[in-house]
Motif scaffolding. Structure first.
Motif, PDB file in Angstrom:
ATOM      1  N   TYR A  20       4.183   3.657  -5.209  1.00  0.00           N
ATOM      2  CA  TYR A  20       2.939   3.199  -5.496  1.00  0.00           C
ATOM      3  C   TYR A  20       1.898   3.415  -4.405  1.00  0.00           C
ATOM      4  O   TYR A  20       1.994   3.217  -3.137  1.00  0.00           O
ATOM      5  CB  TYR A  20       2.952   1.602  -5.722  1.00  0.00           C
ATOM      6  N   VAL A  21       1.119   4.301  -4.606  1.00  0.00           N
ATOM      7  CA  VAL A  21       0.083   4.904  -3.485  1.00  0.00           C
ATOM      8  C   VAL A  21      -1.361   4.107  -3.752  1.00  0.00           C
ATOM      9  O   VAL A  21      -1.939   4.057  -4.795  1.00  0.00           O
ATOM     10  CB  VAL A  21      -0.052   6.288  -3.781  1.00  0.00           C
ATOM     11  N   ILE A  22      -1.447   3.327  -2.607  1.00  0.00           N
ATOM     12  CA  ILE A  22      -2.989   2.957  -2.318  1.00  0.00           C
ATOM     13  C   ILE A  22      -3.654   3.241  -0.895  1.00  0.00           C
ATOM     14  O   ILE A  22      -2.836   3.454   0.011  1.00  0.00           O
ATOM     15  CB  ILE A  22      -2.566   1.371  -2.609  1.00  0.00           C
ATOM     16  N   ALA A  23      -4.907   2.797  -1.059  1.00  0.00           N
ATOM     17  CA  ALA A  23      -5.770   2.979   0.326  1.00  0.00           C
ATOM     18  C   ALA A  23      -5.394   1.533   1.104  1.00  0.00           C
ATOM     19  O   ALA A  23      -5.944   0.415   0.570  1.00  0.00           O
ATOM     20  CB  ALA A  23      -7.106   3.346   0.067  1.00  0.00           C
TER      21      ALA A  23
ATOM     22  N   GLU B 164     -11.069  10.427  -6.226  1.00  0.00           N
ATOM     23  CA  GLU B 164      -9.643  10.125  -5.562  1.00  0.00           C
ATOM     24  C   GLU B 164      -9.735   8.732  -4.658  1.00  0.00           C
ATOM     25  O   GLU B 164      -8.887   7.942  -4.877  1.00  0.00           O
ATOM     26  CB  GLU B 164      -9.243  11.317  -4.695  1.00  0.00           C
ATOM     27  N   GLN B 165     -10.857   8.505  -4.090  1.00  0.00           N
ATOM     28  CA  GLN B 165     -10.676   7.212  -3.374  1.00  0.00           C
ATOM     29  C   GLN B 165     -10.851   5.960  -4.105  1.00  0.00           C
ATOM     30  O   GLN B 165     -10.529   5.130  -3.947  1.00  0.00           O
ATOM     31  CB  GLN B 165     -12.147   7.301  -2.307  1.00  0.00           C
ATOM     32  N   THR B 166     -11.735   6.069  -5.296  1.00  0.00           N
ATOM     33  CA  THR B 166     -11.477   5.212  -6.416  1.00  0.00           C
ATOM     34  C   THR B 166     -10.210   4.578  -7.114  1.00  0.00           C
ATOM     35  O   THR B 166      -9.850   3.892  -7.081  1.00  0.00           O
ATOM     36  CB  THR B 166     -12.556   5.579  -7.654  1.00  0.00           C
ATOM     37  N   ALA B 167      -9.577   5.716  -7.074  1.00  0.00           N
ATOM     38  CA  ALA B 167      -8.127   5.922  -7.972  1.00  0.00           C
ATOM     39  C   ALA B 167      -7.309   5.155  -6.716  1.00  0.00           C
ATOM     40  O   ALA B 167      -6.437   4.102  -7.097  1.00  0.00           O
ATOM     41  CB  ALA B 167      -7.701   7.186  -8.112  1.00  0.00           C
ATOM     42  N   LEU B 168      -7.573   5.508  -5.571  1.00  0.00           N
ATOM     43  CA  LEU B 168      -6.720   4.847  -4.510  1.00  0.00           C
ATOM     44  C   LEU B 168      -7.026   3.397  -4.362  1.00  0.00           C
ATOM     45  O   LEU B 168      -5.975   2.631  -3.819  1.00  0.00           O
ATOM     46  CB  LEU B 168      -6.635   5.862  -3.022  1.00  0.00           C
ATOM     47  N   LYS B 169      -8.032   2.923  -4.359  1.00  0.00           N
ATOM     48  CA  LYS B 169      -8.679   1.724  -4.249  1.00  0.00           C
ATOM     49  C   LYS B 169      -8.140   0.874  -5.173  1.00  0.00           C
ATOM     50  O   LYS B 169      -7.359  -0.223  -4.961  1.00  0.00           O
ATOM     51  CB  LYS B 169     -10.272   1.633  -4.445  1.00  0.00           C
TER      52      LYS B 169
END
Length: 221
Positions: free
Chosen positions: A163-166, A196-201
């Motif tokens: 699970y990848v997240i910012a 990409e930033q939105t997806a990671l958020k």
């Protein structure tokens, strides 16, 4: 002559009357004494029975108190208890048996406490168990000599392993349990596109290791 006869008869009757009255008095007195003796004997017998019953109850209570520690010990996990684990793999329809050292947290536990231990275990799974697809774990046999635990695994239930997240402007990789960190990548999110930033958020579920490396390589390029 007649007068003497009458006197004799009267005297005889008087003597008989006295004898009858005396016998009656003696009989009545004897009956009263017998009744008193009977009541006394009954009271004494009742007291003896009550004392005997009380003594028997007291002795039994003492025996039970002596037996309790041993019985309680039989129902507790000890360091010598055999810890047997039956692992059932749903995808293979196969059961394997393992023997491990009894967990320290279980020492001194009874069955209810042991069952509660595994309920908590399922609510906070080690990451390895999560990745292996552990679905349930419970006690199927319990005694001081042996504890048997059945675990059911179904790897098909593990839909993603990472699970990848910012986090604080950095791309962080967790295992699929979303609690255990796999890697702090050092990749800053401000170097990525807005999409990409939105997806990671929101967090990205990654199926396996190959997909993870591909995603991180794309972020690094």
């Amino acid at each position: 002559m007649k007068k003497q006869t009458v006197v004799y008869l009267c005297s005889t009757l008087a003597v008989l009357a006295v004898v009858v009255v005396a016998n009656y008095v003696c009989y009545h007195t004897a009956v009263q004494q017998f009744s008193k003796q009977q009541e006394q004997m009954q009271t004494e017998l009742t007291g003896m029975v009550e004392q005997k019953v009380a003594k028997q109850v007291e002795n039994r209570i003492e025996e039970m108190q002596e037996e309790l520690p041993a019985a309680a010990q039989e129902d507790k996990v000890t360091i010598d208890t055999v810890y047997q684990i039956e692992n059932y793999d749903v995808t293979r329809d196969q059961t394997t048996t393992e023997y491990e050292t009894i967990p320290e947290e279980l020492i001194g536990s009874d069955r209810e406490e042991t069952e509660n231990y595994f309920k908590k275990y399922m609510n906070n799974l080690p990451v390895e168990e999560f990745l292996d697809g552990l679905q349930s774990a419970g006690v199927t046999g319990f005694s001081s000599e042996r504890v048997i635990v059945r675990k059911v695994y179904d790897s098909s239930k593990v839909t993603y392993r990472y699970y990848v997240i910012a986090i604080d402007g950095e791309v962080v990789v967790y295992y699929g349990d979303q609690k255990t960190v796999y890697e702090y990548t050092g990749i800053l999110t401000d170097t990525l596109s807005e999409e990409e930033q939105t997806a990671l958020k929101n967090g990205i579920e990654v199926k396996d290791e190959d997909a993870l490396f591909g995603l991180l390589e794309n972020y690094s390029s």
